[in-house]
Write a protein that holds these residues in place. Structure first.
Motif, PDB file in Angstrom:
ATOM      1  N   ILE A 119       0.995  -1.092  -0.062  1.00 33.82           N
ATOM      2  CA  ILE A 119       0.038   0.413  -0.181  1.00 33.82           C
ATOM      3  C   ILE A 119       0.647   1.302  -0.191  1.00 33.82           C
ATOM      4  O   ILE A 119       0.786   2.464  -0.769  1.00 33.82           O
ATOM      5  N   MET A 120       2.099   1.388   0.872  1.00 33.73           N
ATOM      6  CA  MET A 120       2.382   2.636   1.209  1.00 33.73           C
ATOM      7  C   MET A 120       3.390   2.404   0.063  1.00 33.73           C
ATOM      8  O   MET A 120       4.109   3.845  -1.054  1.00 33.73           O
ATOM      9  N   LYS A 121       4.177   1.440  -0.660  1.00 33.64           N
ATOM     10  CA  LYS A 121       4.773   1.645  -2.355  1.00 33.64           C
ATOM     11  C   LYS A 121       3.946   2.256  -3.383  1.00 33.64           C
ATOM     12  O   LYS A 121       4.404   3.113  -4.144  1.00 33.64           O
ATOM     13  N   HIS A 122       2.668   2.123  -3.458  1.00 30.38           N
ATOM     14  CA  HIS A 122       1.580   2.782  -4.060  1.00 30.38           C
ATOM     15  C   HIS A 122       1.486   4.234  -3.740  1.00 30.38           C
ATOM     16  O   HIS A 122       0.359   4.723  -4.304  1.00 30.38           O
ATOM     17  N   GLY A 137     -13.559   1.585  13.433  1.00 26.51           N
ATOM     18  CA  GLY A 137     -12.593   2.518  13.840  1.00 26.51           C
ATOM     19  C   GLY A 137     -11.824   2.679  12.618  1.00 26.51           C
ATOM     20  O   GLY A 137     -11.264   3.694  12.576  1.00 26.51           O
ATOM     21  N   MET A 138     -11.442   1.730  11.354  1.00 30.68           N
ATOM     22  CA  MET A 138     -11.204   1.571  10.244  1.00 30.68           C
ATOM     23  C   MET A 138     -11.532   3.118   9.431  1.00 30.68           C
ATOM     24  O   MET A 138     -11.190   3.917   8.741  1.00 30.68           O
ATOM     25  N   VAL A 139     -13.131   2.822   9.494  1.00 28.98           N
ATOM     26  CA  VAL A 139     -13.755   3.924   8.736  1.00 28.98           C
ATOM     27  C   VAL A 139     -13.406   5.239   9.245  1.00 28.98           C
ATOM     28  O   VAL A 139     -13.240   6.368   8.444  1.00 28.98           O
ATOM     29  N   GLN A 140     -13.348   5.611  10.719  1.00 28.52           N
ATOM     30  CA  GLN A 140     -12.890   6.670  11.073  1.00 28.52           C
ATOM     31  C   GLN A 140     -11.440   7.351  11.128  1.00 28.52           C
ATOM     32  O   GLN A 140     -11.191   7.789  10.891  1.00 28.52           O
ATOM     33  N   LEU A 141     -10.327   5.805  11.025  1.00 33.88           N
ATOM     34  CA  LEU A 141      -9.319   6.531  10.726  1.00 33.88           C
ATOM     35  C   LEU A 141      -8.841   6.958   9.408  1.00 33.88           C
ATOM     36  O   LEU A 141      -8.144   7.948   9.307  1.00 33.88           O
ATOM     37  N   HIS A 142      -9.702   6.261   8.668  1.00 35.63           N
ATOM     38  CA  HIS A 142      -9.982   6.463   7.236  1.00 35.63           C
ATOM     39  C   HIS A 142     -10.325   7.958   6.827  1.00 35.63           C
ATOM     40  O   HIS A 142      -9.695   8.529   5.647  1.00 35.63           O
ATOM     41  N   GLU A 143     -11.712   7.966   6.921  1.00 36.99           N
ATOM     42  CA  GLU A 143     -11.887   9.771   7.164  1.00 36.99           C
ATOM     43  C   GLU A 143     -10.992  11.246   7.957  1.00 36.99           C
ATOM     44  O   GLU A 143     -11.350  11.739   6.606  1.00 36.99           O
ATOM     45  N   LYS A 144     -10.760  10.490   8.701  1.00 34.69           N
ATOM     46  CA  LYS A 144      -9.694  11.492   8.827  1.00 34.69           C
ATOM     47  C   LYS A 144      -8.320  11.451   9.040  1.00 34.69           C
ATOM     48  O   LYS A 144      -7.794  12.468   8.192  1.00 34.69           O
ATOM     49  N   TYR A 145      -7.346  10.368   8.327  1.00 31.13           N
ATOM     50  CA  TYR A 145      -5.984  10.660   7.693  1.00 31.13           C
ATOM     51  C   TYR A 145      -5.507   9.907   6.489  1.00 31.13           C
ATOM     52  O   TYR A 145      -4.740   9.838   6.072  1.00 31.13           O
ATOM     53  N   GLY A 146      -6.817   8.897   5.856  1.00 26.03           N
ATOM     54  CA  GLY A 146      -6.852   8.049   4.969  1.00 26.03           C
ATOM     55  C   GLY A 146      -5.905   8.758   3.516  1.00 26.03           C
ATOM     56  O   GLY A 146      -6.727  10.068   3.402  1.00 26.03           O
ATOM     57  N   SER A 147      -5.213   8.591   3.071  1.00 24.39           N
ATOM     58  CA  SER A 147      -5.634   9.261   1.262  1.00 24.39           C
ATOM     59  C   SER A 147      -5.743   8.342   0.298  1.00 24.39           C
ATOM     60  O   SER A 147      -5.669   8.802  -0.944  1.00 24.39           O
ATOM     61  N   MET A 148      -5.754   6.959   0.319  1.00 19.40           N
ATOM     62  CA  MET A 148      -5.743   6.024  -1.042  1.00 19.40           C
ATOM     63  C   MET A 148      -7.688   5.781  -0.987  1.00 19.40           C
ATOM     64  O   MET A 148      -8.134   5.913   0.279  1.00 19.40           O
ATOM     65  N   PRO A 149      -8.051   5.431  -2.099  1.00 18.73           N
ATOM     66  CA  PRO A 149      -9.945   4.660  -2.195  1.00 18.73           C
ATOM     67  C   PRO A 149      -9.571   4.200  -0.893  1.00 18.73           C
ATOM     68  O   PRO A 149      -9.394   2.434  -0.649  1.00 18.73           O
ATOM     69  N   TRP A 150     -10.755   4.375   0.251  1.00 20.59           N
ATOM     70  CA  TRP A 150     -11.387   2.840   0.696  1.00 20.59           C
ATOM     71  C   TRP A 150     -11.283   1.692   0.581  1.00 20.59           C
ATOM     72  O   TRP A 150     -10.926   0.683   0.422  1.00 20.59           O
ATOM     73  N   GLU A 151     -12.091   1.270  -0.926  1.00 21.15           N
ATOM     74  CA  GLU A 151     -11.904  -0.125  -1.218  1.00 21.15           C
ATOM     75  C   GLU A 151     -10.869  -0.728  -1.688  1.00 21.15           C
ATOM     76  O   GLU A 151     -10.440  -1.539  -1.766  1.00 21.15           O
ATOM     77  N   THR A 152      -9.625   0.678  -2.384  1.00 17.58           N
ATOM     78  CA  THR A 152      -8.282  -0.542  -2.527  1.00 17.58           C
ATOM     79  C   THR A 152      -7.782  -0.757  -1.416  1.00 17.58           C
ATOM     80  O   THR A 152      -6.535  -1.722  -1.253  1.00 17.58           O
ATOM     81  N   LEU A 153      -8.785   0.080  -0.323  1.00 18.55           N
ATOM     82  CA  LEU A 153      -7.204  -0.758   1.077  1.00 18.55           C
ATOM     83  C   LEU A 153      -7.509  -1.848   1.729  1.00 18.55           C
ATOM     84  O   LEU A 153      -7.682  -2.903   2.540  1.00 18.55           O
ATOM     85  N   VAL A 154      -9.273  -1.837   1.749  1.00 17.61           N
ATOM     86  CA  VAL A 154      -9.841  -3.365   1.980  1.00 17.61           C
ATOM     87  C   VAL A 154      -9.744  -4.645   1.054  1.00 17.61           C
ATOM     88  O   VAL A 154      -9.469  -6.115   1.633  1.00 17.61           O
ATOM     89  N   GLN A 155      -9.897  -4.040  -0.429  1.00 21.13           N
ATOM     90  CA  GLN A 155      -9.724  -5.387  -1.188  1.00 21.13           C
ATOM     91  C   GLN A 155      -8.406  -6.365  -1.149  1.00 21.13           C
ATOM     92  O   GLN A 155      -9.024  -7.667  -0.877  1.00 21.13           O
TER      93      GLN A 155
END
Length: 562
Positions: free
Chosen positions: A48-51, A136-154
């Motif tokens: 994920i971080m490489k991308h 918790g993961m949804v709130q982390l993504h909303e506040k600090y995430g940068s990539m699409p949610w779908e990409t992180l769960v896939q």
């Protein structure tokens, strides 16, 4: 009589396995690092971080990947805590700990005589609290995430659907718990049952893949509403549990201010209540400032005796004063006052053990106006995140949600079923941690970040129930006082005291024959632990800016990065 009983224990310590290499250096990377409990999960985070993803993105991906490849603690049916530090030095903490369902009540695990019903808070449907991981993961993504949610769960969806090879340790655990899964799940979870799992076997989790796909496509609603929520409620009805649709709909993770404290030349950033980890860790490190532990050496009787005595006093405070700050006025400022902490050792003797019956919680000043797995991540921008997540016991309540393919936690056991009664980890609790609807149970999880001279220095945490706090404490001391590399600090044998019961739990070989015998002669009661204490994940930022990972050899843990 006691000495006769303990002599075999001391002999075990003399022949037990020795400490792993203390000078071993872990994986070194230049830009980014993930250390988690499973190599596949670590690889997902690194990819994920490489991308272009940041530490929060990687944390989300690792959390969901662990729910697949490390089902005994990785989860979507549990909860956790995280502490993060942004590259600019700002810090934050997220509490996605489970909650007691709305139908929970103070005496729900007691019989008519007011006695605790053994096992009711540990195994089965009534042991489960309302899960917090997905929100918790949804709130982390909303506040600090940068990539699409779908990409992180896939990546987790793919792992569950296509399957993955079992490690030897995971195969062994699935075999050991097979009958428990049948006993406590309302319907046989055929997808995880096999007469004999072996290393290299492919485990496919089709129902879990569908649950993760709903989370991928619908976010929070994919878990707390719709099909998955209905599966959970149906499972509760079949097994006598009490989590309702309203409990699921009302759950929200909470952003909290992390605890920060200056200890020597390091700033410690850790989790506030309802975790006890941050307060207890800061107390232990502050106590240690006042003694020449470095001069005593890394594996001497003086050092071990001192740390054990400090741990007794800190865990006595934990039992009396700590709980959910939304329900109980936790005296955080008083517990972290340096004078108060120093005075906790007023009756400490370098010559002999202090019986736990003679150790009491202190009286801090009131404030004027709180089975597990851990992963640590640092991204190329210098953002860091320390995450501890759990189902509580191995495989939680042992209940699979039929149709949804995941395990529910047994976190209700972390409440005080009855004041003064020990939970499954032997921890004593009081009124501050009594059961109440919507309340979050006290935890020992200790996700922690250290700064040195204002710069990121260390990211660390561990699994291990009540031993988490002492594991994190000893690893930090191994680095900042005993000058071990990160991997060596994680490798080093551990010992643990939690006030009650009055035993020093120790890994075989952790003390060594001379130290073990000297502690015994001081009056310490020593209980060997053959399964190991904790499983930690640490990252140390080196003077040249590179990073060293410390992956715990007690499990399948692995570091990955670039």
């Amino acid at each position: 009589m006691i000495k006769k009983i303990l002599i075999p224990f001391i002999l075990l310590l003399t022949v037990g396995c020795q400490d792993r290499e203390l000078d071993e250096v872990g994986l070194i990377t230049d830009q980014a690092m993930v250390v988690s409990a499973h190599p596949l999960a670590s690889a997902v985070g690194a990819e994920i971080m490489k991308h272009g993803g940041n530490a929060a993105d990687a944390a989300i991906a690792v959390q969901f990947a662990l729910a697949v490849v490390y089902p005994d603690a990785g989860n979507i049916g549990g909860g956790g805590f995280l502490v993060l530090r942004q590259q600019d030095g700002t810090v934050d903490a997220l509490d996605y700990r489970e909650e007691a369902p709305g139908a929970a009540h103070r005496d729900m695990y007691l019989n008519e005589a007011g006695e605790v019903i053994e096992g009711l808070s540990v195994n089965g449907h009534l042991a489960a609290g309302v899960p917090g991981t997905v929100d918790g993961m949804v709130q982390l993504h909303e506040k600090y995430g940068s990539m699409p949610w779908e990409t992180l769960v896939q990546p987790a969806v793919s792992l569950a659907a296509k399957g993955f090879p079992l490690t030897e340790k995971e195969a062994t655990k699935l075999n050991e718990y097979r009958e428990n899964f049948i006993t406590y799940s309302s319907r046989r979870p055929e997808f995880i049952l096999k007469d004999k799992w072996r290393q290299g076997d492919t485990l496919q989790l089709p129902d879990l893949a569908k649950s993760l796909a709903r989370i991928r496509d619908k976010g929070r609603a994919g878990f707390y509403e719709g099909a998955t929520a209905q599966y959970i409620v149906d499972e509760m009805k079949r097994g006598g549990g009490i989590i309702s649709k309203m409990d699921l709909a009302n759950y929200r993770a909470i952003w909290r201010d992390p605890l920060t404290a200056q200890v020597g030349e390091h700033t410690v950033i850790s989790m506030p209540p309802p975790s006890s980890g941050g307060i207890a860790l800061i107390q232990l490190l502050t106590i240690s400032e006042n003694y020449p532990v470095g001069e005593w050496g890394v594996k001497t009787a003086k050092t071990a005796h001192f740390k054990i005595e400090a741990e007794k006093r800190v865990y006595a405070d934990r039992a009396k004063h700590l709980g959910d700050p939304d329900f109980y006025d936790v005296p955080v400022e008083g517990l972290l006052d340096k004078t108060y902490i120093k005075n906790r050792m007023h009756d400490f003797s370098m010559e002999s053990d202090t019986d736990s019956e003679q150790v009491y919680a202190g009286e801090p000043a009131l404030a004027e106006g709180a089975q597990t797995t851990h992963y640590s991540i640092v991204d190329p921008m210098g953002n860091a995140i320390s995450v501890t997540t759990t189902l509580n016991s191995n495989f939680g309540s042992l209940v699979f949600v039929d149709g949804a393919g995941f395990l529910l936690n047994n976190e209700m056991d972390d409440f005080s079923a009855k004041p003064g009664y020990p939970n499954s980890y032997g921890l004593i609790g009081g009124e501050a941690n009594a059961i109440a609807p919507g309340k979050r149970m006290l935890s020992s999880m200790t996700p922690t970040i250290l700064e040195k001279e204002g710069e990121l220095y260390m990211v660390v945490g561990s699994m291990g129930g009540s031993t988490i706090i002492t594991t994190v404490y000893q690893i930090i001391m191994n680095v900042i006082v005993h000058d071990l590399p990160m991997q060596g600090a994680v490798n080093k044998g551990r010992y643990h005291h939690q006030w009650e019961p009055d035993w020093v739990l120790t890994e075989l070989g952790a003390l060594g024959p001379v130290t073990g015998l000297r502690l015994w002669l001081m009056g310490h009661k020593i209980a060997p632990n053959v399964n190991g204490i904790g499983r930690a994940a640490g990252i140390l930022v080196l003077p040249d800016g590179r990073m060293e990972g410390g992956a715990d050899p007690r499990g399948d843990d692995a570091a990955a990065g670039f």
